[in-house]
Write a protein that holds these residues in place. Structure first.
Motif, mmCIF file in Angstrom:
data_model
loop_
_atom_site.group_PDB
_atom_site.id
_atom_site.type_symbol
_atom_site.label_atom_id
_atom_site.label_comp_id
_atom_site.label_asym_id
_atom_site.label_seq_id
_atom_site.Cartn_x
_atom_site.Cartn_y
_atom_site.Cartn_z
ATOM 1 N N ALA A 70 0.844 -1.197 0.000
ATOM 2 C CA ALA A 70 0.000 0.000 0.000
ATOM 3 C C ALA A 70 0.878 1.246 0.000
ATOM 4 O O ALA A 70 0.618 2.217 -0.724
ATOM 5 C CB ALA A 70 -0.921 -0.006 1.218
ATOM 6 N N ARG B 57 1.106 4.038 -3.021
ATOM 7 C CA ARG B 57 0.931 5.477 -2.795
ATOM 8 C C ARG B 57 2.139 6.242 -3.340
ATOM 9 O O ARG B 57 1.993 7.312 -3.950
ATOM 10 C CB ARG B 57 0.747 5.748 -1.305
ATOM 11 C CG ARG B 57 0.541 7.202 -0.956
ATOM 12 C CD ARG B 57 -0.774 7.734 -1.505
ATOM 13 N NE ARG B 57 -1.918 7.182 -0.785
ATOM 14 C CZ ARG B 57 -3.197 7.398 -1.144
ATOM 15 N NH1 ARG B 57 -3.455 8.133 -2.209
ATOM 16 N NH2 ARG B 57 -4.174 6.857 -0.450
ATOM 17 N N ARG C 296 -6.386 5.906 -8.385
ATOM 18 C CA ARG C 296 -6.889 4.547 -8.149
ATOM 19 C C ARG C 296 -7.583 3.995 -9.378
ATOM 20 O O ARG C 296 -7.502 2.793 -9.665
ATOM 21 C CB ARG C 296 -7.849 4.528 -6.966
ATOM 22 C CG ARG C 296 -7.165 4.691 -5.606
ATOM 23 C CD ARG C 296 -8.087 4.237 -4.483
ATOM 24 N NE ARG C 296 -8.343 2.801 -4.538
ATOM 25 C CZ ARG C 296 -9.562 2.254 -4.556
ATOM 26 N NH1 ARG C 296 -10.640 3.021 -4.528
ATOM 27 N NH2 ARG C 296 -9.706 0.944 -4.602
ATOM 28 N N MET D 35 -11.860 -0.979 1.521
ATOM 29 C CA MET D 35 -10.423 -0.780 1.615
ATOM 30 C C MET D 35 -9.783 -1.906 2.423
ATOM 31 O O MET D 35 -10.328 -2.352 3.423
ATOM 32 C CB MET D 35 -10.109 0.554 2.284
ATOM 33 C CG MET D 35 -10.198 1.758 1.374
ATOM 34 S SD MET D 35 -8.798 1.821 0.251
ATOM 35 C CE MET D 35 -9.637 2.258 -1.258
ATOM 36 N N ASP E 233 -5.297 1.337 2.625
ATOM 37 C CA ASP E 233 -5.375 2.492 1.739
ATOM 38 C C ASP E 233 -4.022 2.779 1.068
ATOM 39 O O ASP E 233 -3.002 2.881 1.773
ATOM 40 C CB ASP E 233 -5.821 3.717 2.561
ATOM 41 C CG ASP E 233 -6.168 4.909 1.699
ATOM 42 O OD1 ASP E 233 -6.411 4.710 0.509
ATOM 43 O OD2 ASP E 233 -6.187 6.031 2.234
ATOM 44 N N PRO E 234 -3.982 2.846 -0.278
ATOM 45 C CA PRO E 234 -5.077 2.934 -1.252
ATOM 46 C C PRO E 234 -5.494 1.598 -1.863
ATOM 47 O O PRO E 234 -6.154 1.582 -2.905
ATOM 48 C CB PRO E 234 -4.466 3.826 -2.329
ATOM 49 C CG PRO E 234 -3.032 3.405 -2.358
ATOM 50 C CD PRO E 234 -2.670 3.128 -0.920
ATOM 51 N N GLY F 57 -7.694 -1.551 -2.359
ATOM 52 C CA GLY F 57 -9.005 -2.103 -2.059
ATOM 53 C C GLY F 57 -9.019 -3.604 -2.287
ATOM 54 O O GLY F 57 -7.997 -4.226 -2.600
#
Length: 380
Positions: free
Chosen positions: A144, A148, A158, A194, A197-198, A200
């Motif tokens: 994650a 990012r 996303r 989620m 984050d980000p 999912g």
């Protein structure tokens, strides 16, 4: 190189295997299917390589014995997502050296919730001593942060990653072996819960039980049979000494040599499979292999080449839709590209002469420490 893949097969992937299912069973089934496709028997095999996280307490020699194999060459690879390329590299060299003439390479695991929990808790010493005590159950949080960082560096959103997942689900619809085949829309992707984050739900590979196998043989044994000729296999280990930011993989080090040895370019590639534990790693590997040129608009590339399926990428649905069967995740892409070049892909068949496979994996303190690249040519 003087060796080719003669057959490629998968034992059925399943999200929830029977409690009586064992790792040797699923691996043996993949081997049986591959040998049947090749028109061979266990007595024809003199080389065997295996990758598995859940085979213990058995080892490669135990499994080979149980399958009735008498061998002159044997190996066991523990490098997860990079295992298929590593085993293939060694198998081809063994064939060229005369140590074996028909080699079966296989990977597989029974990967239920308990097995996955045990694996991520003691993946290696770094995990056991530094991540598990936090607690950090698995690599989602690590990737994650990488995702990012990549979003910031490349100006991605996303939705860009979602287009990769959606395109792969479209390919999966025509793959009877994929665990998830129902349509996936971008809105559903963006609206999913989620995980970290980000990331999912649809950014993270679903763990499944299953196995994959290929049969590699000396070209002089194949006659006029259709095959996927091995043009190049290159590898890279500890390329960044675990000090990099994860946006560049070991493929940046080994891909140029693979293109040079094979005489093939990204533009000539008719089908590709990259290790897709997360969409961000699809982007990273495509950049490192030269499919996405440095300085290019990556969002536009995703839309023009992946969403449109102009580049047949992860045509099995990839691990994001077909599932990740433990160490078989490293073999999944090789089986798919070989299947395409052998013209055995059914409704998802593409017209390709050259295929490329990348492997990536083995998180140590930071990101993947192992990378492999394979270039194959379909030969009638």
């Amino acid at each position: 190189m003087t060796a080719s893949i003669l057959a490629a097969a998968q034992a059925p992937y399943t999200r929830h295997a029977s409690p009586t299912t064992t790792t040797p069973q699923v691996i043996a089934e993949a081997v049986r299917r591959a040998l049947s496709q090749a028109g061979l028997t266990p007595q024809d095999v003199d080389g065997f390589g295996i990758s598995s996280f859940t085979l213990q307490p058995d080892h490669a020699v135990d499994l080979a014995w149980r399958m009735g194999l008498r061998l002159s060459w044997l190996m066991e690879d523990t490098n997860g997502g990079a295992s298929a390329g590593g085993m293939l590299q060694h198998a081809v060299r063994a064939i060229e050296a005369g140590d074996a003439s028909v080699v079966v390479l296989a990977a597989g695991d029974v990967m239920d919730r308990d097995a996955f929990t045990r694996l991520v808790a003691r993946y290696n010493r770094a995990t056991e001593q530094h991540l598990t005590p936090l607690p950090m159950p698995g690599p989602n949080a690590v990737f994650a942060m990488l995702t990012r960082r990549q979003m910031g560096a490349l100006g991605l959103e996303r939705a860009d990653y979602g287009r990769i997942a959606v395109a792969q689900r479209q390919w999966a619809a025509d793959n009877p072996g994929a665990v998830y085949r129902s349509p996936l829309g971008l809105d559903e992707y963006l609206g999913a819960p989620m995980v970290a984050d980000p990331l999912g739900r649809y950014d993270c590979v679903p763990t499944v039980t299953g196995a994959d196998a290929v049969v590699v043989a000396a070209d002089d044994r194949l006659g006029g049979r259709r095959r996927a000729k091995v043009l190049a296999v290159t590898t890279s280990y500890n390329s960044d000494d675990q000090t990099g930011d994860g946006l560049t993989t070991g493929l940046r080090a080994c891909a140029p040599l693979a293109w040079e040895r094979s005489g093939v370019s990204p533009a000539e590639t008719g089908v590709a499979s990259v290790y897709d534990d997360y969409p961000a790693m699809v982007v990273a590997q495509l950049m490192d292999m030269g499919f996405i040129e440095d300085g290019a608009d990556v969002s536009r590339y995703i839309d023009s080449w992946i969403s449109s399926r102009k580049l047949p990428l992860n045509t099995s649905g990839g691990q994001l839709s077909a599932g990740q069967a433990g160490a078989a995740g490293g073999m999944h892409g090789l089986v798919e590209v070989a299947t395409q070049l052998l013209h055995r892909a059914g409704d998802r068949q593409v017209d390709a002469r050259f295929g490329v496979v990348s492997g990536y994996g083995m998180v140590l303190y930071r990101y993947g420490a192992c990378a492999t690249m394979t270039v194959l040519e379909g030969v009638a």
